[in-house]
Enzyme design. Structure first.
Site, PDB file in Angstrom:
ATOM      1  N   LYS A  36       0.799  -1.184  -0.066  1.00 42.35           N
ATOM      2  CA  LYS A  36      -0.043   0.045   0.102  1.00 42.35           C
ATOM      3  C   LYS A  36       0.850   1.252   0.010  1.00 42.35           C
ATOM      4  O   LYS A  36       0.511   2.226  -0.755  1.00 42.35           O
ATOM      5  CB  LYS A  36      -0.875  -0.054   1.220  1.00 42.35           C
ATOM      6  CG  LYS A  36      -1.930   0.916   1.273  1.00 42.35           C
ATOM      7  CD  LYS A  36      -2.878   0.628   2.404  1.00 42.35           C
ATOM      8  CE  LYS A  36      -3.793   1.780   2.944  1.00 42.35           C
ATOM      9  NZ  LYS A  36      -4.501   1.847   3.787  1.00 42.35           N
ATOM     10  N   PHE A 250     -29.600  16.854   5.878  1.00 39.93           N
ATOM     11  CA  PHE A 250     -30.109  15.875   6.680  1.00 39.93           C
ATOM     12  C   PHE A 250     -31.485  15.755   7.030  1.00 39.93           C
ATOM     13  O   PHE A 250     -31.943  15.172   8.133  1.00 39.93           O
ATOM     14  CB  PHE A 250     -28.946  15.563   7.928  1.00 39.93           C
ATOM     15  CG  PHE A 250     -27.771  15.240   7.551  1.00 39.93           C
ATOM     16  CD1 PHE A 250     -26.941  15.958   6.696  1.00 39.93           C
ATOM     17  CD2 PHE A 250     -27.206  13.854   7.593  1.00 39.93           C
ATOM     18  CE1 PHE A 250     -25.500  15.427   6.167  1.00 39.93           C
ATOM     19  CE2 PHE A 250     -26.263  13.258   7.429  1.00 39.93           C
ATOM     20  CZ  PHE A 250     -25.333  14.140   6.815  1.00 39.93           C
ATOM     21  N   GLY A 258     -26.258   4.389   6.763  1.00 37.08           N
ATOM     22  CA  GLY A 258     -25.150   3.183   6.721  1.00 37.08           C
ATOM     23  C   GLY A 258     -23.809   4.040   7.023  1.00 37.08           C
ATOM     24  O   GLY A 258     -23.808   5.142   7.260  1.00 37.08           O
ATOM     25  N   CYS A 261     -19.525   5.197  10.047  1.00 37.80           N
ATOM     26  CA  CYS A 261     -19.784   6.239  11.280  1.00 37.80           C
ATOM     27  C   CYS A 261     -20.829   6.113  11.826  1.00 37.80           C
ATOM     28  O   CYS A 261     -20.683   5.933  13.199  1.00 37.80           O
ATOM     29  CB  CYS A 261     -19.339   7.705  10.702  1.00 37.80           C
ATOM     30  SG  CYS A 261     -17.781   7.789   9.787  1.00 37.80           S
ATOM     31  N   LYS A 321     -23.646   5.101   0.321  1.00 36.01           N
ATOM     32  CA  LYS A 321     -24.049   6.443  -0.210  1.00 36.01           C
ATOM     33  C   LYS A 321     -23.414   6.744  -1.473  1.00 36.01           C
ATOM     34  O   LYS A 321     -22.511   5.937  -1.847  1.00 36.01           O
ATOM     35  CB  LYS A 321     -23.915   7.545   0.594  1.00 36.01           C
ATOM     36  CG  LYS A 321     -22.603   7.998   1.076  1.00 36.01           C
ATOM     37  CD  LYS A 321     -22.567   8.984   1.817  1.00 36.01           C
ATOM     38  CE  LYS A 321     -20.756   9.654   1.972  1.00 36.01           C
ATOM     39  NZ  LYS A 321     -20.725  10.805   2.724  1.00 36.01           N
TER      40      LYS A 321
HETATM   41  C1  UGA Z   1     -20.568  11.264   8.643  1.00 39.74           C
HETATM   42  C2  UGA Z   1     -20.793  12.685   8.985  1.00 39.74           C
HETATM   43  O1  UGA Z   1     -21.511  13.315   8.002  1.00 39.74           O
HETATM   44  C3  UGA Z   1     -19.235  13.340   8.944  1.00 39.74           C
HETATM   45  O2  UGA Z   1     -19.371  14.533   9.423  1.00 39.74           O
HETATM   46  C4  UGA Z   1     -18.523  12.760  10.026  1.00 39.74           C
HETATM   47  O3  UGA Z   1     -17.213  13.280  10.096  1.00 39.74           O
HETATM   48  C5  UGA Z   1     -18.405  11.008   9.506  1.00 39.74           C
HETATM   49  O4  UGA Z   1     -19.759  10.711   9.442  1.00 39.74           O
HETATM   50  C6  UGA Z   1     -17.398  10.364  10.349  1.00 39.74           C
HETATM   51  O5  UGA Z   1     -17.681  10.446  11.766  1.00 39.74           O
HETATM   52  O6  UGA Z   1     -16.250   9.923   9.874  1.00 39.74           O
HETATM   53  P1  UGA Z   1     -20.530   9.799   6.245  1.00 39.74           P
HETATM   54  O7  UGA Z   1     -20.709   8.509   7.088  1.00 39.74           O
HETATM   55  O8  UGA Z   1     -19.258   9.702   5.396  1.00 39.74           O
HETATM   56  O9  UGA Z   1     -20.142  11.192   7.178  1.00 39.74           O
HETATM   57  O10 UGA Z   1     -21.503   9.832   5.279  1.00 39.74           O
HETATM   58  P2  UGA Z   1     -22.832  11.013   5.483  1.00 39.74           P
HETATM   59  O11 UGA Z   1     -22.949  11.835   4.068  1.00 39.74           O
HETATM   60  O12 UGA Z   1     -23.397  11.677   6.678  1.00 39.74           O
HETATM   61  O13 UGA Z   1     -24.141   9.849   5.125  1.00 39.74           O
HETATM   62  C7  UGA Z   1     -24.295   8.866   6.286  1.00 39.74           C
HETATM   63  C8  UGA Z   1     -25.514   7.940   5.745  1.00 39.74           C
HETATM   64  O14 UGA Z   1     -26.658   8.929   6.064  1.00 39.74           O
HETATM   65  C9  UGA Z   1     -25.530   7.676   4.579  1.00 39.74           C
HETATM   66  O15 UGA Z   1     -26.025   6.230   4.442  1.00 39.74           O
HETATM   67  C10 UGA Z   1     -26.511   8.575   3.756  1.00 39.74           C
HETATM   68  O16 UGA Z   1     -27.389   7.865   2.735  1.00 39.74           O
HETATM   69  C11 UGA Z   1     -27.693   8.787   5.110  1.00 39.74           C
HETATM   70  N1  UGA Z   1     -28.391  10.159   4.674  1.00 39.74           N
HETATM   71  C12 UGA Z   1     -27.955  11.245   4.862  1.00 39.74           C
HETATM   72  C13 UGA Z   1     -29.698  10.097   4.946  1.00 39.74           C
HETATM   73  O17 UGA Z   1     -30.231   8.820   4.903  1.00 39.74           O
HETATM   74  N2  UGA Z   1     -30.241  11.038   4.774  1.00 39.74           N
HETATM   75  C14 UGA Z   1     -29.869  12.401   4.746  1.00 39.74           C
HETATM   76  O18 UGA Z   1     -30.733  13.395   4.791  1.00 39.74           O
HETATM   77  C15 UGA Z   1     -28.581  12.501   4.970  1.00 39.74           C
END
Ligand code: UGA
Length: 443
Positions: A36, A250, A258, A261, A321
């Site tokens: 890697k 959100f 999913g 995080c 996502k």
């Molecule tokens: C999330 C947080 O958004 C970040 O701020 C944080 O730093 C990160 O976790 C972490 O702790 O590392 P991430 O898991 O990459 O980021 O993705 P998101 O964009 O937050 O989406 C998470 C899930 O929520 C996805 O499955 C998405 O489809 C879902 N989601 C999001 C919804 O179902 N509805 C929404 O309105 C927004």
């Protein structure tokens, strides 16, 4: 300019290292995997992340970004060591700290001058205190070492942008010395710094992620009620979003959250509360709603059909996502095994997640069913009797309602991402089930 070492080259570590180099620091990223490291030295990113490779190449060329497996050499030169290794969820919901402990021991044994160890990984409140004690117990040389908490708020798919243009940088320190080092590391970023104590910083991370998860579960809960009373969750969300106190982010109801995080961080906070004899009801409800939400469409489809056995089922979207190849806790992983158990003949499409999904479900027979991977969503839809949409990729959103009608044997679509208007689907002769919106009958 500071000499910085970064332990771990996953999403958090690699993006942190690259963005530190981009802000003028001399950065060495450490990983145990020689292969890697070689790949990264060539400017190739092991993860799919917008803009990351360009910045890697640029900073490798300018001599500010290095990759190595030789941790001792990297740590002994560093004024700050950032730890961004994984903290996976254990069976009981707690965070597994074994990777952090391994790195912490290596750091302790390598240091030859004063150093600030910065924990970027998401860790339970109180962990940084323990890491500081652990490192000091294993120190070989007489140097000053403190641990600071510096949670990250990047989301997959927009990790570089989220780091370079973050809303805030949270630093948790226990001394002026540590606060000054970390503040000067972040000064070139030009982003507001929230400086608090270590435990507060750790809690800010969990409270932020769990609040976002709660927001999603809340919208999913309301969406389920909308279905029962004939309201439309998208319009409800729109109506709510004009209120600044609620905001417009959100609020998308769907098939549940999913990723690496929210599922892990909700379980970890609930576990922490339980350990302290506290019943964290909001987060327990968040988790329960999400678990049920992932199977909502499958349950709806099961009520609709006599059988899945031998039926061609199009599955559009596998990743948790869009914009990432990550499958962790993806709704697809909850649904595909159930469909296979029921004998479905699945044709799965995902623009980038197929290869990772194949590791769980190789092409061919599983249980009673079968899975085939295709590189075009229309091939998945051809002659299919049912379609499930699990991820809102642009390639999937680009399919017009009419194509479902034209391509499918019977146009029956279960959409976990509310991509289409219910009326336009009905107008095009598609039986369309989505989340929290009225069912409009075909003409
Ligand atoms: C999330 C947080 O958004 C970040 O701020 C944080 O730093 C990160 O976790 C972490 O702790 O590392 P991430 O898991 O990459 O980021 O993705 P998101 O964009 O937050 O989406 C998470 C899930 O929520 C996805 O499955 C998405 O489809 C879902 N989601 C999001 C919804 O179902 N509805 C929404 O309105 C927004």
């Amino acid at each position: 300019m500071k000499n910085i070492a970064v332990a771990g080259t996953g999403y958090v570590g690699l993006v942190t290292g690259v963005c530190m180099a981009e802000n003028g620091h001399n950065v060495t990223c450490v990983d145990i995997d020689e292969q890697k490291v070689q790949t990264m030295r060539a400017g190739i990113s092991p993860i799919f992340e917008a803009g990351l490779e360009e910045l890697m190449k640029k900073n490798i060329e300018s001599g500010k970004l290095h990759f190595t497996t030789e941790f001792a050499a990297a740590y002994k030169e560093a004024e700050a060591v950032f730890i961004g290794v994984g903290t996976p969820e254990k069976k009981d919901g707690s965070a597994d700290l074994k990777y952090i402990a391994t790195v912490a021991k290596q750091v302790a044994e390598s240091l030859e001058k004063d150093c600030l160890v910065v924990i970027k990984s998401t860790v339970p409140v109180g962990t940084n205190d323990k890491i500081e004690k652990f490192i000091n117990d294993f120190l070989v040389n007489d140097v000053r070492v403190e641990v600071a908490s510096n949670p990250e708020f990047l989301a997959q798919g927009s990790a570089v942008k989220d780091t370079l243009e973050a809303d805030r940088i949270v630093i948790g320190t226990e001394s002026k010395w540590a606060e000054e080092i970390l503040t000067s590391v972040y000064k070139p970023f030009g982003i507001p710094i929230v400086s608090v104590n270590r435990r507060t910083a750790e809690m800010i991370k969990y409270a932020s992620n769990d609040f976002l998860a709660l927001k999603i579960s809340y919208m999913n809960d309301i969406a389920n009620l909308c279905e029962l009373v004939g309201a439309d969750i998208q319009d409800v969300a729109k109506g709510m979003s004009y209120d600044d106190r609620i905001g417009d982010k959100f609020l998308n109801a769907g098939i549940g959250y999913g990723g690496s995080c929210f599922p892990k961080d909700t379980s970890a906070l609930e576990f922490l509360a339980r350990q302290h004899g506290y019943d964290l009801r909001t987060i327990k409800a968040t988790i329960d709603i999400n678990t049920e939400q992932k199977l909502k469409l499958f349950e709806k489809a099961r009520q609709q059909l006599i059988t899945f056995n031998g039926i061609k089922v199009a599955v559009l979207g596998l990743t948790f996502k869009p914009g990432t190849d990550d499958l962790r806790e993806a709704p697809s992983l909850a649904n595909v095994p159930l469909l296979l158990e029921q004998g479905a003949d699945i044709y799965a499409y995902d623009p980038v997640g197929g290869d990772n999904f194949k590791e769980f479900y190789p092409e061919g027979n599983h249980s009673q069913g079968e899975i085939t991977y295709v590189d075009n969503p229309e091939t998945a839809l051809e002659e299919a009797s049912v379609c499930f949409i699990f991820t809102e990729w642009g390639e999937i959103k680009a399919i017009t309602p009419k194509r479902y009608k034209d391509l499918m044997r019977s146009p029956l679509v279960f959409d976990g991402r509310n991509i289409y208007g219910v009326q336009e689907m009905a107008d095009n002769g598609v039986e369309y089930h989505s989340i929290g919106r009225p069912l409009v009958k075909n003409k």
